[in-house]
Scaffold this active site. Sequence first.
Site, short mmCIF file in Angstrom:
data_model
loop_
_atom_site.label_atom_id
_atom_site.label_comp_id
_atom_site.label_asym_id
_atom_site.label_seq_id
_atom_site.Cartn_x
_atom_site.Cartn_y
_atom_site.Cartn_z
N GLU A 1 -3.47 -3.35 24.00
CA GLU A 1 -4.86 -3.16 23.59
C GLU A 1 -5.32 -4.39 22.82
O GLU A 1 -4.67 -4.78 21.85
CB GLU A 1 -4.99 -1.90 22.72
CG GLU A 1 -4.83 -0.64 23.54
CD GLU A 1 -4.83 0.63 22.71
OE1 GLU A 1 -5.49 1.60 23.10
OE2 GLU A 1 -4.15 0.65 21.66
N ASP B 1 1.25 0.28 26.64
CA ASP B 1 -0.11 -0.19 26.33
C ASP B 1 -0.20 -1.59 25.79
O ASP B 1 0.53 -1.94 24.87
CB ASP B 1 -0.68 0.62 25.13
CG ASP B 1 -0.98 2.04 25.47
OD1 ASP B 1 -1.60 2.27 26.50
OD2 ASP B 1 -0.60 2.91 24.66
N GLU C 1 3.79 5.96 28.69
CA GLU C 1 2.68 4.99 28.69
C GLU C 1 3.11 3.69 28.04
O GLU C 1 3.85 3.70 27.05
CB GLU C 1 1.48 5.59 27.92
CG GLU C 1 0.23 4.75 27.99
CD GLU C 1 -0.98 5.44 27.34
OE1 GLU C 1 -1.35 6.54 27.78
OE2 GLU C 1 -1.52 4.88 26.39
N GLU D 1 3.27 1.79 17.40
CA GLU D 1 2.37 0.64 17.42
C GLU D 1 2.97 -0.61 16.78
O GLU D 1 3.63 -0.51 15.73
CB GLU D 1 1.06 0.96 16.67
CG GLU D 1 0.22 2.04 17.28
CD GLU D 1 0.59 3.44 16.81
OE1 GLU D 1 1.59 3.59 16.05
OE2 GLU D 1 -0.12 4.39 17.19
N GLN E 1 -2.54 -5.05 20.14
CA GLN E 1 -1.72 -3.90 19.77
C GLN E 1 -0.93 -3.44 20.99
O GLN E 1 -1.50 -3.31 22.07
CB GLN E 1 -2.60 -2.78 19.25
CG GLN E 1 -1.83 -1.48 19.02
CD GLN E 1 -2.61 -0.48 18.19
OE1 GLN E 1 -2.90 -0.72 17.02
NE2 GLN E 1 -2.94 0.64 18.79
N THR E 2 0.36 -3.21 20.82
CA THR E 2 1.14 -2.61 21.91
C THR E 2 1.65 -1.27 21.42
O THR E 2 1.84 -1.05 20.22
CB THR E 2 2.35 -3.49 22.31
OG1 THR E 2 3.15 -3.75 21.16
CG2 THR E 2 1.89 -4.80 22.92
N ASP F 1 -14.48 2.86 15.37
CA ASP F 1 -14.05 3.83 14.35
C ASP F 1 -12.62 3.58 13.91
O ASP F 1 -12.23 3.95 12.82
CB ASP F 1 -14.22 5.27 14.87
CG ASP F 1 -13.55 5.48 16.21
OD1 ASP F 1 -13.38 4.49 16.96
OD2 ASP F 1 -13.19 6.62 16.52
N ARG G 1 4.12 5.77 6.75
CA ARG G 1 4.04 6.64 7.94
C ARG G 1 5.38 7.24 8.31
O ARG G 1 5.46 8.37 8.75
CB ARG G 1 3.54 5.84 9.15
CG ARG G 1 2.04 5.82 9.32
CD ARG G 1 1.68 4.95 10.50
NE ARG G 1 1.72 5.65 11.78
CZ ARG G 1 1.79 5.03 12.96
NH1 ARG G 1 1.87 3.71 13.01
NH2 ARG G 1 1.79 5.72 14.07
#
Length: 293
Positions: A113, A111, A109, A138, A126-127, A202, A281
């Site tokens: 966003e 993305d 995928e 991200e 955001q990719t 959220d 992270r």
Amino acid sequence: MASLGYSKLKNVVPFLLLHVLATLLCAYARPATFNQDFRITWSDSHIKQIEGGRAIQLVLDQNSGCGFASKYQYLYGRVSMKIKLIPGDSAGTVTAFYMNSDTDSVRDELDFEFLGNRTGQPYTVQTNIYAHGKGDREQRVNLWFDPAAAYHTYAIQWNHHQIVFYVDEVPIRVYKNNEAKGIPYPKSQPMGVYSTLWEADDWATRGGLEKINWSKAPFYAYYKDFDIEGCPVPGPANCVSNMKNWWEGSAFQALSPVEARRYRWVRMNHMIYDYCTDRSRFPVTPPECRAGI
Ligand SMILES: *[C@@H]1O[C@H](CO)[C@@H](O)[C@H](O)[C@H]1NC(C)=O
Ligand SMILES: *[C@@H]1O[C@H](CO)[C@@H](O)[C@H](O)[C@H]1NC(C)=O
């Protein structure tokens, strides 16, 4: 002419085949249009064609968001569309434009966003990249213009060498094919082209701090100038391996010097998050971040 005898048919068949072939080839040589190349996947009542079918309007209200997808999947190529995002207070809304292999276990995928914000605050883009089922890659940049004031072009270019996300002529993200170093790269699964408009307060607004303001609804986003240049699947079998496709050319195997300069400018001035440097992270730097770009 009462009936078409066998001998006549014999002459006609090759022409029919040629015609079918020409139609197939044209299917990816002409500019994409919403009616011919896309279908609505979520809530028809929230997607409207405007400007005589030249553009579409997506609506998000308290009943529903909406979405559309390409009829075909593509393996390599360039996909772009012009988008005008929700103006004013768009916090909690997410407008997405992405490619997805539609496979559950080993998803690929790519993305884009667009995360809305309070009036006057910058939109965040955001990719993310999933390769062979793994995402968590991200990056976020703030846009240097108001994406709700006018249409801007957002593009994903994907070939055997690299994936580049563009905002207008500016590369905001590059993911190199480093398979030789053991790093996964989307390369064998075709992907469809998707877009959705939905509510995600959220997570989209700084971890859910800001809520969507429904008294501002309905929210509208606009799309036009769909362009898909790629190898449709199912389609001509040798397209994918044809290294003469323009998007495989040497000019597209790495950023040009001008593009590289723009990319550095984005990273220095507009990047607000990069998973590559998120030590909480990822105590161990992900391998593709170490492999260099
Ligand atoms: C919204 O604007 C604030 C303040 O400029 C910024 O910190 C944030 O990253 C922006 N984006 C989102 C999605 O909140
Ligand atoms: C939501 O929008 C209404 C109408 O514009 C406004 O009066 C109200 O202050 C907004 N609420 C928030 C939390 O921004």
